[in-house]
Enzyme design. Structure first.
Site, PDB file in Angstrom:
ATOM      1  N   ASN A   3       0.783  -1.323   0.086  1.00 47.73           N
ATOM      2  CA  ASN A   3       0.094  -0.078  -0.140  1.00 47.73           C
ATOM      3  C   ASN A   3       0.817   1.298   0.143  1.00 47.73           C
ATOM      4  O   ASN A   3       0.573   2.455  -0.526  1.00 47.73           O
ATOM      5  CB  ASN A   3      -0.980   0.044   1.203  1.00 47.73           C
ATOM      6  CG  ASN A   3      -1.813  -0.987   1.187  1.00 47.73           C
ATOM      7  OD1 ASN A   3      -3.062  -0.962   0.498  1.00 47.73           O
ATOM      8  ND2 ASN A   3      -1.895  -1.916   1.990  1.00 47.73           N
TER       9      ASN A   3
ATOM     10  N   ASN B  73       4.963   1.183  -0.156  1.00 49.77           N
ATOM     11  CA  ASN B  73       5.926   1.006  -0.701  1.00 49.77           C
ATOM     12  C   ASN B  73       6.136  -0.449  -1.677  1.00 49.77           C
ATOM     13  O   ASN B  73       5.349  -1.235  -1.437  1.00 49.77           O
ATOM     14  CB  ASN B  73       7.340   1.114   0.147  1.00 49.77           C
ATOM     15  CG  ASN B  73       7.696   2.513   0.789  1.00 49.77           C
ATOM     16  OD1 ASN B  73       7.510   3.521   0.075  1.00 49.77           O
ATOM     17  ND2 ASN B  73       7.564   2.366   2.182  1.00 49.77           N
TER      18      ASN B  73
ATOM     19  N   LYS C  69       8.713  -3.320  -2.610  1.00 48.70           N
ATOM     20  CA  LYS C  69       9.860  -4.130  -2.317  1.00 48.70           C
ATOM     21  C   LYS C  69      10.403  -4.903  -3.466  1.00 48.70           C
ATOM     22  O   LYS C  69       9.582  -5.877  -4.082  1.00 48.70           O
ATOM     23  CB  LYS C  69       9.739  -4.929  -1.101  1.00 48.70           C
ATOM     24  CG  LYS C  69       9.676  -4.112   0.267  1.00 48.70           C
ATOM     25  CD  LYS C  69       8.554  -3.343   0.403  1.00 48.70           C
ATOM     26  CE  LYS C  69       7.652  -4.178   1.016  1.00 48.70           C
ATOM     27  NZ  LYS C  69       6.212  -3.505   1.304  1.00 48.70           N
TER      28      LYS C  69
ATOM     29  N   LEU D  75      -2.504 -11.801  -1.109  1.00 49.17           N
ATOM     30  CA  LEU D  75      -1.340 -12.583  -1.677  1.00 49.17           C
ATOM     31  C   LEU D  75      -0.022 -12.429  -0.748  1.00 49.17           C
ATOM     32  O   LEU D  75       0.860 -13.419  -0.532  1.00 49.17           O
ATOM     33  CB  LEU D  75      -0.773 -12.318  -3.142  1.00 49.17           C
ATOM     34  CG  LEU D  75      -1.817 -12.385  -4.061  1.00 49.17           C
ATOM     35  CD1 LEU D  75      -1.384 -12.081  -5.305  1.00 49.17           C
ATOM     36  CD2 LEU D  75      -2.180 -14.145  -4.091  1.00 49.17           C
ATOM     37  N   ASP D  76       0.112 -11.071  -0.107  1.00 49.23           N
ATOM     38  CA  ASP D  76       1.269 -11.085   1.055  1.00 49.23           C
ATOM     39  C   ASP D  76       1.154 -12.006   1.963  1.00 49.23           C
ATOM     40  O   ASP D  76       2.054 -12.549   2.579  1.00 49.23           O
ATOM     41  CB  ASP D  76       1.409  -9.569   1.038  1.00 49.23           C
ATOM     42  CG  ASP D  76       0.259  -8.936   1.705  1.00 49.23           C
ATOM     43  OD1 ASP D  76      -0.958  -9.567   1.362  1.00 49.23           O
ATOM     44  OD2 ASP D  76       0.109  -8.121   2.288  1.00 49.23           O
TER      45      ASP D  76
ATOM     46  N   THR E  16       1.064  -1.115   6.619  1.00 44.68           N
ATOM     47  CA  THR E  16      -0.069  -0.043   6.547  1.00 44.68           C
ATOM     48  C   THR E  16      -1.205  -0.723   7.569  1.00 44.68           C
ATOM     49  O   THR E  16      -2.128   0.089   8.064  1.00 44.68           O
ATOM     50  CB  THR E  16      -0.577   0.027   5.229  1.00 44.68           C
ATOM     51  OG1 THR E  16       0.628   0.512   4.225  1.00 44.68           O
ATOM     52  CG2 THR E  16      -1.572   0.965   5.092  1.00 44.68           C
TER      53      THR E  16
ATOM     54  N   THR F 244      -2.271  17.659  24.033  1.00 46.62           N
ATOM     55  CA  THR F 244      -3.164  16.718  23.109  1.00 46.62           C
ATOM     56  C   THR F 244      -2.324  15.715  22.041  1.00 46.62           C
ATOM     57  O   THR F 244      -2.533  14.643  22.203  1.00 46.62           O
ATOM     58  CB  THR F 244      -4.112  17.447  22.473  1.00 46.62           C
ATOM     59  OG1 THR F 244      -4.938  18.135  23.648  1.00 46.62           O
ATOM     60  CG2 THR F 244      -4.897  16.927  21.621  1.00 46.62           C
TER      61      THR F 244
END
Length: 251
Positions: free
Chosen positions: A10, A12, A14, A94-95, A119, A173
């Site tokens: 999502n 990068n 590799k 698939l990952d 992600t 905050t």
């Protein structure tokens, strides 16, 4: 024999080159370009290739691989000896499947609990009998910061650098948001590990993904006993195993 494997995520992409099972080149790119691909193919005289992607718009990449290498299409239909009980193979990432394949080969006959802190944060178990029943998908760290800002009117979008390893006390905050998000993730991860450790003897925890180093530092002094291994190339190793398996099948 050199293999080129690509994991398009999502955030990068590799790329890795393996000489059989030895990793000889690794790159992280925002976008996979034709120039980068052809450069690697020529430099290492790539024989075989495969790809895992969370997107569908990568026809150009596949076209280059098909034209210059022996391209192997990766899907959840490729199984290297795992008892896959996932009910909807068409929606299994698939990952995630590549990581299960890697664990099956590199950590055989172990109860492997795989945590991918990217992600999204995914949790998957491959047991010592080579059975996979699925797992869990949760919000990643940066997604949590963005959600707090997006779904409220007054909370700011807090930037967090993954090199920051200390969890603040929450004295204002922005630091209260950091404290809540970071400690919340640690509590979540420790809870998953504790639960799986009770259910599975001699649990091996494999941590991968961009935020893995942060998790490892926080878990180092954890009360939980299982073996924790940082394996940053787990998806890529799994993709390389797909190529190796396909050649065994042909023979």
């Amino acid at each position: 024999m050199h293999n080129l494997v690509i994991d398009i995520g999502n955030t990068n992409s590799k790329l890795a080159v393996f000489n059989n099972r030895k990793l000889v080149e690794y790159q992280t790119l925002k976008q996979v370009t034709a120039e980068a691909l052809i450069g690697l193919i020529k430099q290492y005289k790539i024989s075989n290739s495969t790809i895992s992607s969370v997107a569908i718009e990568f026809e150009d990449v596949i076209g280059i691989l098909k034209e210059n290498t022996n391209y192997i299409e990766f899907s959840t239909r490729i199984n290297t000896g795992i008892k896959n009980h996932y009910k909807t193979l068409s929606t299994l990432g698939l990952d995630r499947w590549a990581k299960i394949i890697a664990a099956h080969y590199y950590y055989p006959k172990r109860n492997c609990f795989i945590i991918d802190a990217g992600t999204c944060i995914t949790y998957d178990l491959l047991d010592s009998d080579d059975a996979y029943f699925g797992g869990s998908i949760s919000l990643g760290l940066h997604m949590r910061f963005e959600a707090l800002h997006h779904f409220t009117r007054r909370l700011p979008l807090v930037k967090w650098d993954r090199t920051e390893t200390e969890i603040p006390a929450g004295e204002d905050t922005p630091t209260a948001i950091k404290s809540g998000v970071l400690q919340g993730v640690i509590n979540e991860v420790e809870g998953f590990i504790s639960h799986k450790n009770k259910e599975n003897k001699d649990l091996t925890v494999l941590i991968t993904g961009g935020d893995a180093a942060f998790l490892l530092k926080q878990l180092k002094n954890s009360i939980f006993a299982p073996q924790i291994i940082h394996d940053p190339y787990l998806v890529l190793k799994g993709l390389n195993e797909v190529i190796a398996f396909e050649y065994v099948q042909k023979d």
